[in-house]
Design an enzyme around this catalytic site. Structure first.
Site, mmCIF file in Angstrom:
data_model
loop_
_atom_site.group_PDB
_atom_site.id
_atom_site.type_symbol
_atom_site.label_atom_id
_atom_site.label_comp_id
_atom_site.label_asym_id
_atom_site.label_seq_id
_atom_site.Cartn_x
_atom_site.Cartn_y
_atom_site.Cartn_z
ATOM 1 N N ASP A 127 -70.034 -0.189 0.233
ATOM 2 C CA ASP A 127 -71.336 0.414 0.772
ATOM 3 C C ASP A 127 -71.086 0.285 2.312
ATOM 4 O OD1 ASP A 127 -74.309 0.213 0.746
ATOM 5 O OD2 ASP A 127 -73.904 -1.661 1.913
ATOM 6 N N GLU A 167 -52.003 -2.638 -7.014
ATOM 7 C CA GLU A 167 -51.202 -3.311 -7.693
ATOM 8 C C GLU A 167 -51.544 -3.382 -9.185
ATOM 9 O OE1 GLU A 167 -52.399 -7.307 -5.995
ATOM 10 O OE2 GLU A 167 -51.548 -6.592 -3.897
#
Length: 551
Positions: A207, A258
């Site tokens: 956002d 990751e």
């Protein structure tokens, strides 16, 4: 780098769920996570790749959940973390990835950090997590105006009742902005990313991804009064699109990488030109950015062609797909917006006083034609819940029912976004159209929505729902998302025609029939946006899009 064919997001169609308005499982009038789980199969039947959920975090709900008080828990309105895990598991069973909304620009004023900041002294570590400035006797630290109307600053009171410092909030006063120069803020959000990634979340829609860093010195700025409140103008406001945001997303990208499974970041970045927006999707930053210039186009062939060309060119330069969108929870639904004749700045909304409100039939015809063109474009695409039903904007909401902060901060001068957030109709003739068994609905639904209900459209071959189903299945069958666009030249100015692989798409933006390009004459028709439209041989009806299969 992952091999390109494993990067699902490059060609994905993602369905946006606004949780409070999707499906209510317990009859309290508020959509919830269990309701989403119960209705997920209907979304999977659309042949989309993923769902994106607007915020469901713990929140006072001053701004529909975009005011977060706890980023690592579920608001009781929507359920529990267990409900979230169940929903993710069911989505994955159905072949749907799950993207959630993250709100990093600001939090709720009820967040523990902000409450601590209010109690702390100026210059304290607690206040440094936010943007506090001394309040001048003349008023506010600068002249910035909130997206929701009124000043972008709210003053605090000292313990003795005297005027204290003021804090910055791009949006409502209940949404203080974080100070993203503060390492504690950065570390907290890395932890938030990992919390949800560890629960199986496939990505984040970010956002206000263009708002985290403000210009040095917070200089006065007066924007063009006709500009959209979220940005999108050539002249950047000092609170939008600053270069420092990119360092943040490069850091986030390292966290995403990751994890296995091609987790993604998508930017809500209202910036122009598209060459600037493309910075958000460089190969070490985010994966997608909503194409707001495309969403902002009028129903105009040449404007749309220019925006498509610019989008493919600028995003292509950084190796990213364009991500097309026509509606979301912040704009007037395109089944209404595309037929508006007056300016309608983003966030203003429409209502009973809006002049020259369009005929619903015109808006729906244009929406079906526009969606049919968009879903043939290479790259990714987003669908906002209800657009596959042809839902128009809810215009006649009673004043006392409105909840958008814009309505209150402008004293009713701007309607805000409630009209595109009204709960969905699932079953005609049922209480709340099947949204809620009790008939409760947090925003009132229009009295004439039976024909828009999903179950009323399932067996109607000409329905908007079945148009979307055909378009999305054909898009998948012909691999249009990973294709390329080649314009067909020599058409009328109001006609756009292009080939994507072996699919020829022709769209007529005029009200009257116009000649089809020669390439369509011998091709096999696959689908048209208006099933009942007819025209003489060699012509395409007005405000219609047709897909053909080339030999």
């Amino acid at each position: 780098m992952q091999p390109e064919d494993s990067q699902w997001w490059r060609s994905s169609v993602i369905y946006q769920i606004y949780p409070r308005s999707f499906a209510d499982s317990n009859g309290d009038g508020m959509g919830d996570l269990r309701g989403i789980t119960q209705r997920l199969e209907s979304i999977a039947q659309l042949s989309v790749d993923a769902i994106w959920l607007s915020p469901f975090f713990t929140s006072p709900q001053k701004d529909g959940g975009y005011d977060v008080s706890n980023y690592c828990d579920i608001d009781p309105l929507f359920g529990t973390l267990e409900d979230f895990d169940t929903m993710v598991a069911r989505a994955h069973e159905l072949g749907l990835r799950v993207i959630i909304d993250l709100v990093p620009n600001h939090c709720s004023d009820q967040h523990p950090w902000f409450q601590a900041a209010l109690k702390a002294a100026p210059g304290s570590p607690e206040r440094d997590r936010f943007v506090f400035k001394d309040t001048p006797e003349t008023g506010h630290p600068n002249n910035w105006e909130s997206v929701f109307g009124g000043p972008m600053w709210t003053e605090t009171k000292n313990a003795d009742g005297s005027t204290g410092q003021s804090y910055l909030h791009i949006f409502d006063s209940s949404q203080p902005d974080f100070n993203w120069h503060n390492e504690e803020v950065r570390a907290m959000f890395r932890d938030v990313l990992r919390f949800w990634l560890d629960r199986g979340t496939d990505g984040f829609r970010v956002d206000v991804a263009h708002g985290l860093i403000k210009a040095d010195g917070l200089p006065d700025f007066t924007p063009d009064p006709t500009a959209a409140s979220m940005g999108g103008t050539e002249e950047l406001a000092p609170w939008w699109g600053q270069e420092g945001v990119h360092e943040i997303y490069r850091d986030w990208r390292k966290v995403m990488d990751e994890y296995e499974g091609n987790r993604v970041l998508c930017a809500e970045a209202w910036v122009n030109p598209l060459s600037l927006m493309a910075k958000w999707v460089r190969n070490d930053e985010m994966h997608q950015a909503f194409n707001f210039p495309y969403l902002s186009c009028d129903f105009d062939a040449q404007q749309i062609r220019h925006t498509i060309d610019e989008s493919l060119g600028e995003f292509g330069k950084v190796g990213a797909p364009s991500t097309w969108v026509l509606s979301n929870h912040d704009v007037v639904r395109h089944a209404t917006r595309l037929a508006l004749s007056a300016d309608n700045p983003q966030g203003d909304g429409i209502g009973p006083r809006t002049p020259n409100l369009p005929e619903p039939e015109v808006g729906l015809r244009r929406a079906r034609a526009s969606s049919s063109l968009m879903l043939a474009l290479p790259g990714g695409a987003y669908i906002y819940q209800g657009e596959e039903l042809g839902l128009p904007e809810a215009i006649d909401l009673p004043n006392e029912a409105r909840q958008d902060p814009t309505w209150f901060r402008t004293n009713g001068e701007r309607y805000g976004r409630d009209g595109c957030r009204v709960p969905l109709p699932w079953e005609n003739g049922k209480p709340a159209y099947g949204f809620s068994d009790s008939g409760e609905s947090w925003l009132p639904q229009p009295a004439n929505w039976d024909s828009y209900a999903r179950d009323a459209q399932v067996d109607d071959k000409s329905s908007t729902l079945n148009l979307y189903r055909r378009l999305l299945q054909l898009r998948q069958d012909h691999a249009l998302g990973t294709g390329s666009l080649n314009w067909v030249e020599g058409t009328e100015d109001d006609v756009l025609a292009f080939a994507n692989g072996n699919v020829l798409v022709v769209a007529n933006y005029a009200q009257n029939p116009l000649p089809l390009p020669a390439e369509a004459q011998a091709a096999t028709e696959l689908v048209r946006s208006q099933e009942l439209d007819s025209a003489e041989a060699g012509m395409i009806p007005g405000e219609t899009t047709i897909w053909f299969q080339l030999d």
